[in-house]
Each structure stands twice: as C-alpha cells, then as structure tokens.
Scaffold this motif. Sequence first.
Motif, short mmCIF file in Angstrom:
data_model
loop_
_atom_site.label_atom_id
_atom_site.label_comp_id
_atom_site.label_asym_id
_atom_site.label_seq_id
_atom_site.Cartn_x
_atom_site.Cartn_y
_atom_site.Cartn_z
N SER A 90 2.91 -4.03 3.26
CA SER A 90 2.24 -2.62 3.06
C SER A 90 3.61 -1.80 3.00
O SER A 90 4.19 -1.31 3.83
CB SER A 90 1.28 -2.31 4.16
N LEU A 91 3.79 -1.28 1.75
CA LEU A 91 4.71 -0.32 1.35
C LEU A 91 4.50 0.76 0.43
O LEU A 91 3.96 0.71 -0.60
CB LEU A 91 6.04 -1.03 0.77
N GLN A 92 4.28 1.90 1.02
CA GLN A 92 3.85 3.23 0.07
C GLN A 92 5.16 4.08 -0.37
O GLN A 92 5.96 4.44 0.49
CB GLN A 92 3.06 4.16 0.99
N ALA A 93 5.21 4.04 -1.36
CA ALA A 93 6.69 4.79 -2.00
C ALA A 93 6.10 4.66 -3.65
O ALA A 93 5.23 4.11 -4.21
CB ALA A 93 7.69 3.79 -2.01
N PRO A 94 6.88 5.88 -4.35
CA PRO A 94 6.59 6.25 -5.58
C PRO A 94 7.05 4.96 -6.61
O PRO A 94 8.03 4.52 -6.19
CB PRO A 94 7.57 7.37 -5.95
N ASN A 95 6.30 4.79 -7.42
CA ASN A 95 6.27 3.83 -8.59
C ASN A 95 6.59 2.26 -7.94
O ASN A 95 7.24 1.21 -8.42
CB ASN A 95 7.82 4.03 -9.36
N VAL A 96 5.76 2.15 -6.80
CA VAL A 96 5.82 0.69 -5.93
C VAL A 96 4.18 0.62 -5.72
O VAL A 96 3.44 1.51 -5.26
CB VAL A 96 6.69 0.77 -4.78
N ALA A 97 4.05 -0.80 -5.91
CA ALA A 97 2.74 -1.27 -5.55
C ALA A 97 2.81 -2.29 -4.81
O ALA A 97 3.47 -3.37 -4.88
CB ALA A 97 1.86 -1.77 -6.72
N SER A 98 2.31 -2.34 -3.64
CA SER A 98 2.27 -3.68 -2.72
C SER A 98 1.00 -4.33 -2.27
O SER A 98 0.03 -3.62 -2.30
CB SER A 98 2.79 -3.20 -1.27
N LEU A 99 0.92 -5.55 -2.05
CA LEU A 99 -0.31 -6.47 -1.91
C LEU A 99 -0.01 -7.14 -0.63
O LEU A 99 0.90 -7.77 -0.34
CB LEU A 99 -0.26 -7.40 -3.10
N HIS A 100 -0.76 -6.64 0.35
CA HIS A 100 -0.68 -7.32 1.83
C HIS A 100 -2.02 -8.22 1.94
O HIS A 100 -2.97 -7.92 1.78
CB HIS A 100 -0.55 -6.36 2.71
N PHE A 101 -1.66 -9.49 2.63
CA PHE A 101 -2.56 -10.36 3.12
C PHE A 101 -2.69 -10.31 4.48
O PHE A 101 -1.53 -10.67 5.12
CB PHE A 101 -2.43 -12.08 2.24
N SER A 102 -3.69 -10.47 5.33
CA SER A 102 -3.81 -10.33 6.65
C SER A 102 -3.52 -11.82 7.43
O SER A 102 -4.62 -12.63 7.57
CB SER A 102 -5.24 -9.72 7.10
#
Length: 326
Positions: free
Chosen positions: A141-153
Amino acid sequence: MVAKAAGVSPSTVSRILNGTAGVADVKRQAVNSAIDRLGFIPNPVARGLAGGRTLSIGVVTQSLDSPFYGAALRGIEIEFQKVGYTPLFISGQWNQLEEARCLDLLRARRVDGIIILDGRVDDADVCSLARNLPVVITGRSLQAPNVASLHFSNFEGAEQATQYLIELGHRRIVFIAGDPAHQDALERQRGYRAALQARGVAIDEALVVPGNFSEESGLRAVEGLLSQGKKFSAIFAANDQMAFGAALALYRHALRIPDDVSLIGFDDLQPSVYAIPPLTTVHQPSHEMGTLAATAMLQLLHGETPVLSMPSPRLIVRESTAAPSR
C-alpha cells in the motif's frame, strides 16, 4: 495510400486505426478492405512520436516462468490488447539491483508507464520514478502522486487457512514459510501465528520451517521434519508450489493426504484443482491482479485517479484437508 484506396481522408483512416471517434460502418469497411489489399501495418513508433507516446508499458515481474505471475502477465496482456498498448515484460529475479537495472532499461526504451509486480524496489525509488511517468505497483500500500498500488491481505488469508485447520481439530500444524525477504511471506507467517495465538494453540517453533516458494523447498522442508521424527497432523504451505513439494514428500513416506496429514496451500494456482487429492488453498486472484494493474495504468495515463482494490482472500476447501484421524 490507404485513404486514397478507400476514398476517404487520411484523418478518417487515423480515427479508425486509433479508435478515437465514431466512423460510419461503410467507411470503416472500406478502410479495412484497403488495409488488407495493401498489407498496411501501422508503425507504433511513428504513431507514438506523433502522439507523444510509445504505446508501450514496461512490466517488471519477478519470475517469467512462475505460474502465479504468468497468470497476472496474461491479465495485463489481454487488457492492453484491447486499447492498442504493448506490454514489455522483464524479470527482476527478486533482486533489488536487478530490478533497478530493469527500470533503467524500460525508461531508456521510453515506455509510457511501468507496472511493478511485487518486488524489492524501495518506496522512495518508486516515488522518484513516478515523478516522470505513471507507476502501478502490487504487493504493498503506497500513497504517492502518479502511483497506484494494489494490496492483497496475505495476513488475512493465512489466518483463515490456519483457523480452518484448528477448527478441524488440528493442533500440530507445520508452517512452510516463504522467502523471508518477501513481504508476502512475512505476512502469511504472521497470519499463521496470529491464528494459533488467538485460539490458545501453542506455537512449536520446530514446526515453522523455511522455504523459498519453490516445489523443491516444500519437498525438503517435509523431508527434514520426517527425518527428525517430528509429529504433526497438518501442513500449511505459504504457497501452492511448496504444497505440491510437500505432497510428494508425504507420498514417498507412505503418508496419505488427508487421512494421515492434512495439507493447505496458498494462491489457488490452476494445478491445485488437479492435484491428487485436489488441494485446499487460499484463493489469490493473480489474473485479476494483472487486469486491475493494467486498468489502473490506463486510468493514470488518462489523468484519472484509480479507485481499485484487490478482492479479499477466500479459502477454497477441497479434498486435501480433514479432521485428524488420531
């Protein structure tokens, strides 16, 4: 030449090739017929130069021959084919320096964006990369401009699997761990430990054995436990591939699944359905992960903010698990 042969303007041919606007069917048929007669093949480099893009997306996977990542790559490929983008696949081999080399190579090829499937690249390097082109990364999980993240639990999935074994009546549960440098592996072990602790089952560290996500490491792990005379009634392998290796070790020692030992994997790879017996496992939608990663990239390229999330883990119960026989 195509425009002249079809009796339309060059801009009409361009719109049909790019799919950027509606064109009457009669004109579309005329253009397609002319393309077939002339053997015209659009030049993606020229189209990219004209539009300021190369119409290619770099994809850094970790292992090109992995059945898990193979399904994700297929999802990416199918999604990009729909819109005329070409994915360029390259493998980082779970090595941070190799991943950095891959990223440099893709940037040199002027890709329009980069998808990173898991990997060991630092968050700071991802954010630095995203200053110049969009980045989609999975496994965190990464929140940053121009970035999309996909996290699986992975934690939740491992907790579900361990809880199920406990509910069946198992207490001596082996855990075959994955690569300790891999965040997914750490989260799955954490879920295993949390489930045992929550239900008052003592953790025997001798039953937590190392692996590296390969079939061979699952085989070695169980062979080692049996050679030491360790007692257990169930095995939870941190991925399906290690579970397949564990099953072979049990077979070689004349131990039946699930009569003598129950077995659970993680990922729900396609071969798990056809294992003997079919493998109980935690479903992780690798193909859907690839589709979502490609969708997120296209949204970033269009200046949109992706709002996507991975599905929650599901335990798929098959014939490899049962209550302990003794």
